[in-house]
Scaffold this motif. Sequence first.
Motif, mmCIF file in Angstrom:
data_model
loop_
_atom_site.group_PDB
_atom_site.id
_atom_site.type_symbol
_atom_site.label_atom_id
_atom_site.label_comp_id
_atom_site.label_asym_id
_atom_site.label_seq_id
_atom_site.Cartn_x
_atom_site.Cartn_y
_atom_site.Cartn_z
ATOM 1 N N ASP A 256 32.219 51.553 11.000
ATOM 2 C CA ASP A 256 32.250 50.493 12.014
ATOM 3 C C ASP A 256 33.589 50.469 12.744
ATOM 4 O O ASP A 256 33.639 50.335 13.966
ATOM 5 C CB ASP A 256 31.983 49.126 11.382
ATOM 6 C CG ASP A 256 30.556 48.967 10.891
ATOM 7 O OD1 ASP A 256 29.652 49.668 11.404
ATOM 8 O OD2 ASP A 256 30.352 48.138 9.982
ATOM 9 N N ARG A 257 34.663 50.601 12.003
ATOM 10 C CA ARG A 257 35.993 50.591 12.607
ATOM 11 C C ARG A 257 36.178 51.800 13.534
ATOM 12 O O ARG A 257 36.716 51.688 14.624
ATOM 13 C CB ARG A 257 37.060 50.585 11.515
ATOM 14 C CG ARG A 257 38.436 50.397 12.076
ATOM 15 C CD ARG A 257 39.458 50.302 10.945
ATOM 16 N NE ARG A 257 40.764 50.385 11.540
ATOM 17 C CZ ARG A 257 41.333 51.516 11.932
ATOM 18 N NH1 ARG A 257 40.715 52.652 11.784
ATOM 19 N NH2 ARG A 257 42.524 51.508 12.487
ATOM 20 N N THR A 258 35.723 52.955 13.091
ATOM 21 C CA THR A 258 35.822 54.161 13.910
ATOM 22 C C THR A 258 34.999 53.997 15.183
ATOM 23 O O THR A 258 35.444 54.357 16.276
ATOM 24 C CB THR A 258 35.367 55.391 13.102
ATOM 25 O OG1 THR A 258 36.173 55.494 11.931
ATOM 26 C CG2 THR A 258 35.491 56.672 13.913
ATOM 27 N N GLU A 259 33.814 53.446 15.050
ATOM 28 C CA GLU A 259 32.952 53.200 16.213
ATOM 29 C C GLU A 259 33.645 52.273 17.207
ATOM 30 O O GLU A 259 33.674 52.546 18.412
ATOM 31 C CB GLU A 259 31.627 52.589 15.749
ATOM 32 C CG GLU A 259 30.687 52.213 16.862
ATOM 33 C CD GLU A 259 30.074 53.398 17.575
ATOM 34 O OE1 GLU A 259 29.594 53.211 18.720
ATOM 35 O OE2 GLU A 259 30.039 54.523 17.029
ATOM 36 N N ASP A 260 34.202 51.191 16.719
ATOM 37 C CA ASP A 260 34.830 50.192 17.593
ATOM 38 C C ASP A 260 36.073 50.708 18.306
ATOM 39 O O ASP A 260 36.366 50.264 19.414
ATOM 40 C CB ASP A 260 35.206 48.939 16.794
ATOM 41 C CG ASP A 260 33.998 48.155 16.334
ATOM 42 O OD1 ASP A 260 32.879 48.398 16.845
ATOM 43 O OD2 ASP A 260 34.170 47.295 15.453
ATOM 44 N N GLN A 261 36.784 51.631 17.678
ATOM 45 C CA GLN A 261 38.050 52.081 18.253
ATOM 46 C C GLN A 261 38.053 53.582 18.545
ATOM 47 O O GLN A 261 39.110 54.206 18.615
ATOM 48 C CB GLN A 261 39.205 51.710 17.329
ATOM 49 C CG GLN A 261 39.355 50.200 17.213
ATOM 50 C CD GLN A 261 40.591 49.798 16.452
ATOM 51 O OE1 GLN A 261 40.830 50.261 15.352
ATOM 52 N NE2 GLN A 261 41.383 48.944 17.057
ATOM 53 N N LEU A 262 36.880 54.141 18.764
ATOM 54 C CA LEU A 262 36.775 55.586 18.946
ATOM 55 C C LEU A 262 37.644 56.103 20.087
ATOM 56 O O LEU A 262 38.324 57.112 19.937
ATOM 57 C CB LEU A 262 35.313 56.000 19.153
ATOM 58 C CG LEU A 262 35.073 57.504 19.289
ATOM 59 C CD1 LEU A 262 35.580 58.260 18.069
ATOM 60 C CD2 LEU A 262 33.598 57.778 19.520
ATOM 61 N N GLY A 263 37.636 55.435 21.213
ATOM 62 C CA GLY A 263 38.438 55.909 22.341
ATOM 63 C C GLY A 263 39.915 56.028 21.996
ATOM 64 O O GLY A 263 40.557 57.040 22.304
ATOM 65 N N LEU A 264 40.462 55.018 21.352
ATOM 66 C CA LEU A 264 41.873 55.057 20.948
ATOM 67 C C LEU A 264 42.111 56.115 19.878
ATOM 68 O O LEU A 264 43.134 56.813 19.900
ATOM 69 C CB LEU A 264 42.313 53.691 20.430
ATOM 70 C CG LEU A 264 42.489 52.614 21.485
ATOM 71 C CD1 LEU A 264 42.630 51.243 20.832
ATOM 72 C CD2 LEU A 264 43.705 52.918 22.359
ATOM 73 N N LEU A 265 41.187 56.238 18.949
ATOM 74 C CA LEU A 265 41.348 57.247 17.904
ATOM 75 C C LEU A 265 41.303 58.658 18.484
ATOM 76 O O LEU A 265 42.046 59.540 18.044
ATOM 77 C CB LEU A 265 40.278 57.063 16.821
ATOM 78 C CG LEU A 265 40.451 55.827 15.957
ATOM 79 C CD1 LEU A 265 39.192 55.572 15.134
ATOM 80 C CD2 LEU A 265 41.672 55.938 15.064
ATOM 81 N N LEU A 266 40.444 58.885 19.467
ATOM 82 C CA LEU A 266 40.402 60.198 20.120
ATOM 83 C C LEU A 266 41.736 60.518 20.779
ATOM 84 O O LEU A 266 42.249 61.629 20.652
ATOM 85 C CB LEU A 266 39.264 60.250 21.146
ATOM 86 C CG LEU A 266 37.871 60.419 20.570
ATOM 87 C CD1 LEU A 266 36.821 60.117 21.623
ATOM 88 C CD2 LEU A 266 37.688 61.826 20.007
ATOM 89 N N VAL A 267 42.304 59.545 21.480
ATOM 90 C CA VAL A 267 43.613 59.748 22.115
ATOM 91 C C VAL A 267 44.659 60.058 21.059
ATOM 92 O O VAL A 267 45.436 61.009 21.178
ATOM 93 C CB VAL A 267 44.029 58.508 22.943
ATOM 94 C CG1 VAL A 267 45.489 58.580 23.355
ATOM 95 C CG2 VAL A 267 43.139 58.363 24.164
#
Length: 161
Positions: free
Chosen positions: A65-76
Amino acid sequence: EVAKAAGVGVGTVYRRFGDRAGLAYAVINDREVKFQAAFLTGPPPLGPGAGAAERVRAFLHALVDRTEDQLGLLLVAEMDSADARFTEGSYELYRQHLALLLDRIRPAADVHWLADALLAPLAANLYGYQRRTGGMSVARVKAGYDDLLAGLAPRGGATAP
């Protein structure tokens, strides 16, 4: 955009955060602190008080859930540096947390390898690929984890505390 919104120069932002990964992790930090508190001291099943297998499942589902919610930032963050995922701090905490719980489920297993294997699908690039290109739903990712965890059940079918 961040520098403009903060009313400072781009150089100031880079001096403070080092690079885009540092900036992305700084933005992620508030949610990260709450997530860590939930699995370290929060109520079960994510926090203490539930069985090890239940806690591993709750942890991985919450991390999805956390990865889903912040995927854009995590990708960067993860694309800016090949090692960013492993050096920003949270990864090692996740790894140790899982290893501790896995040791209760399968004491003879290489729990650190298993912890890395369970965390690998949540690398932002792989998770993003599965969700965007592969069309996998969040429910499907969680179901995949449930299938993996079924294979980690203690031999003989007993449940670990």
